[in-house]
Design a protein around this motif. Structure first.
Motif, PDB file in Angstrom:
ATOM      1  N   SER A  48       7.645 -38.729 -15.362  1.00 12.01           N
ATOM      2  CA  SER A  48       6.397 -39.635 -16.092  1.00 12.01           C
ATOM      3  C   SER A  48       5.301 -38.814 -16.321  1.00 12.01           C
ATOM      4  CB  SER A  48       5.969 -40.867 -15.194  1.00 12.01           C
ATOM      5  OG  SER A  48       5.567 -40.279 -14.066  1.00 12.01           O
ATOM      6  N   LEU A  51       6.453 -34.340 -20.210  1.00 12.61           N
ATOM      7  CA  LEU A  51       7.234 -34.717 -21.479  1.00 12.61           C
ATOM      8  C   LEU A  51       8.186 -33.716 -21.699  1.00 12.61           C
ATOM      9  CD1 LEU A  51       4.292 -35.792 -23.830  1.00 12.61           C
ATOM     10  CD2 LEU A  51       6.076 -37.387 -22.720  1.00 12.61           C
ATOM     11  N   ASN A  54      14.017 -33.567 -20.025  1.00 10.95           N
ATOM     12  CA  ASN A  54      14.618 -34.754 -19.659  1.00 10.95           C
ATOM     13  C   ASN A  54      16.255 -34.316 -19.317  1.00 10.95           C
ATOM     14  OD1 ASN A  54      16.249 -35.477 -22.025  1.00 10.95           O
ATOM     15  ND2 ASN A  54      14.048 -35.116 -22.907  1.00 10.95           N
ATOM     16  N   ARG A 147       7.463 -42.813 -24.498  1.00  9.80           N
ATOM     17  CA  ARG A 147       8.257 -41.695 -25.218  1.00  9.80           C
ATOM     18  C   ARG A 147       9.621 -42.195 -26.088  1.00  9.80           C
ATOM     19  NH1 ARG A 147       9.470 -38.018 -20.193  1.00  9.80           N
ATOM     20  NH2 ARG A 147       7.368 -39.067 -19.642  1.00  9.80           N
ATOM     21  N   TYR A 149      13.424 -42.152 -26.461  1.00 10.10           N
ATOM     22  CA  TYR A 149      14.507 -41.641 -25.966  1.00 10.10           C
ATOM     23  C   TYR A 149      15.473 -41.489 -26.610  1.00 10.10           C
ATOM     24  CZ  TYR A 149      11.471 -42.954 -22.009  1.00 10.10           C
ATOM     25  OH  TYR A 149      10.475 -43.442 -21.066  1.00 10.10           O
ATOM     26  N   ASP A 155       9.151 -31.125 -31.081  1.00  6.73           N
ATOM     27  CA  ASP A 155       8.256 -31.677 -29.987  1.00  6.73           C
ATOM     28  C   ASP A 155       6.941 -31.865 -30.436  1.00  6.73           C
ATOM     29  OD1 ASP A 155       8.373 -31.694 -27.208  1.00  6.73           O
ATOM     30  OD2 ASP A 155       7.451 -29.855 -26.740  1.00  6.73           O
ATOM     31  N   HIS A 158       7.055 -35.532 -31.886  1.00  5.49           N
ATOM     32  CA  HIS A 158       6.992 -36.349 -30.841  1.00  5.49           C
ATOM     33  C   HIS A 158       5.596 -36.774 -30.202  1.00  5.49           C
ATOM     34  CE1 HIS A 158       9.761 -38.147 -27.185  1.00  5.49           C
ATOM     35  NE2 HIS A 158       9.010 -38.807 -27.701  1.00  5.49           N
ATOM     36  N   LEU A 159       4.912 -35.634 -30.053  1.00  5.35           N
ATOM     37  CA  LEU A 159       3.746 -35.860 -29.104  1.00  5.35           C
ATOM     38  C   LEU A 159       2.569 -36.391 -30.283  1.00  5.35           C
ATOM     39  CD1 LEU A 159       2.261 -35.088 -26.736  1.00  5.35           C
ATOM     40  CD2 LEU A 159       1.584 -32.720 -27.591  1.00  5.35           C
ATOM     41  N   ILE A 162       3.438 -40.000 -30.150  1.00  7.08           N
ATOM     42  CA  ILE A 162       2.939 -40.809 -28.834  1.00  7.08           C
ATOM     43  C   ILE A 162       1.403 -40.863 -28.927  1.00  7.08           C
ATOM     44  CG2 ILE A 162       2.739 -40.251 -26.482  1.00  7.08           C
ATOM     45  CD1 ILE A 162       5.428 -39.239 -26.647  1.00  7.08           C
ATOM     46  N   TYR A 176       6.581 -48.641 -21.285  1.00  2.00           N
ATOM     47  CA  TYR A 176       7.536 -47.867 -21.731  1.00  2.00           C
ATOM     48  C   TYR A 176       8.433 -48.511 -23.051  1.00  2.00           C
ATOM     49  CZ  TYR A 176      11.081 -51.723 -20.109  1.00  2.00           C
ATOM     50  OH  TYR A 176      11.840 -52.771 -20.212  1.00  2.00           O
TER      51      TYR A 176
END
Length: 214
Positions: A48, A51, A54, A147, A149, A155, A158-159, A162, A176
Motif C-alpha cells: 500500500s 506503487l 506488484n 490503483r 490492477y 508509470d 498511471h500516477l 491516480i 480500493y
C-alpha cells in the motif's frame, strides 16, 4: 591511510552483496469478466506504500514480479518452506519500457458520475476523442489502495490518473478500486477485485543487485 582503504573496501563489499527485497501487505483476488473453463481468478500482491512493484501470483506460488522502477519482469517461484520467503528467479527480463499505454499528453478528464464512481478520459495530443476511457467504482478500505490492477500502464500515466482521482476525494484516500471498465483501441473489458486481504510477506531476492539488473 589504511583506515581509509578499509572503509572503501567495506563499502564495496556492502554494495556487491546488497539484495533486493520486496514487501507486500495486501492480497487482492482478480476475478475474470466472464466465467468459462479457461477463465481463472488470480491474485495480485501489493504494498500500500509502494506503487512501483506488484506480484501476480498463482496458487502454486509461481508468478510474475513487475518492478516499474527497475523496468524488470521476473518469473519467480517462492519456496513456501522457507520462512524468509526467498525465491528463485526462473526467468528474468529487463525491458526498456513496461508501458502498454504511452500518451503524448497529460490531458486527463475525471468526473464523478455516481457516489464513489468516476469517469476517466485520457486524450492524446490534439485529439478530440479519448484514446483510453475508464469507469471506476471505489470501495472503502483500511489503507490507500487506489490503483488499477491487472493493467500495465505507463508509470507516469498511471500516477497522473491516480493523483487526478484523489483530487476528487477530499483528502480521504482509503479506498480500493472494486470494479472498473476499460475501453481503448482494443475494445472494452471489465475487471472486478474482491475485498483486499491483509498479508505480511517479504521477498528477499537470492540474486545480487548487479545480477538482477542484467
Amino acid at each position: 591511510m589504511k583506515n581509509a582503504i578499509s572503509i572503501i573496501l567495506f563499502c564495496i563489499s556492502i554494495n556487491t552483496s546488497a539484495q533486493i527485497s520486496y514487501s507486500f501487505n495486501y492480497k487482492l483476488k482478480i476475478k475474470p469478466e466472464k466465467k468459462s473453463e479457461t477463465a481463472r481468478s488470480f491474485c495480485q500482491l501489493v504494498n500500500s506504500k509502494a506503487l512501483q512493484y506488484n506480484f501476480y501470483v498463482a496458487d502454486n506460488m509461481n508468478g510474475d514480479l513487475i518492478d516499474t522502477q527497475r523496468n524488470t519482469v521476473s518469473h519467480i517461484y517462492i519456496d513456501k518452506e522457507d520462512k524468509e520467503f526467498n525465491y528463485n528467479v526462473l526467468d528474468h527480463l529487463k525491458v526498456p519500457n513496461l508501458a502498454k499505454y504511452t500518451m503524448n499528453s497529460d490531458r486527463i478528464c475525471i468526473d464523478q458520475i455516481k457516489p464513489d464512481e468516476y469517469s476517466i478520459q485520457c486524450f492524446e495530443k490534439d485529439a478530440d476523442s479519448p484514446s483510453l476511457e475508464l469507469i471506476a467504482s471505489l470501495e472503502p478500505a483500511d489503507d490507500d489502495l487506489i490503483r488499477f490492477y491487472n493493467i500495465t500502464f505507463d508509470d507516469d500515466l498511471h500516477l497522473k490518473i491516480i493523483n487526478g482521482l484523489k483530487e476528487k476525494l477530499n483528502g480521504n484516500f482509503n479506498y480500493y478500486i472494486r470494479e472498473y471498465t476499460m475501453k481503448d483501441r482494443e475494445g472494452s473489458r471489465k475487471h472486478a477485485i474482491e475485498k483486499p486481504e491483509k498479508v505480511n510477506l517479504n521477498l528477499i531476492n537470492s540474486l545480487k543487485e548487479e545480477e538482477v539488473a542484467l
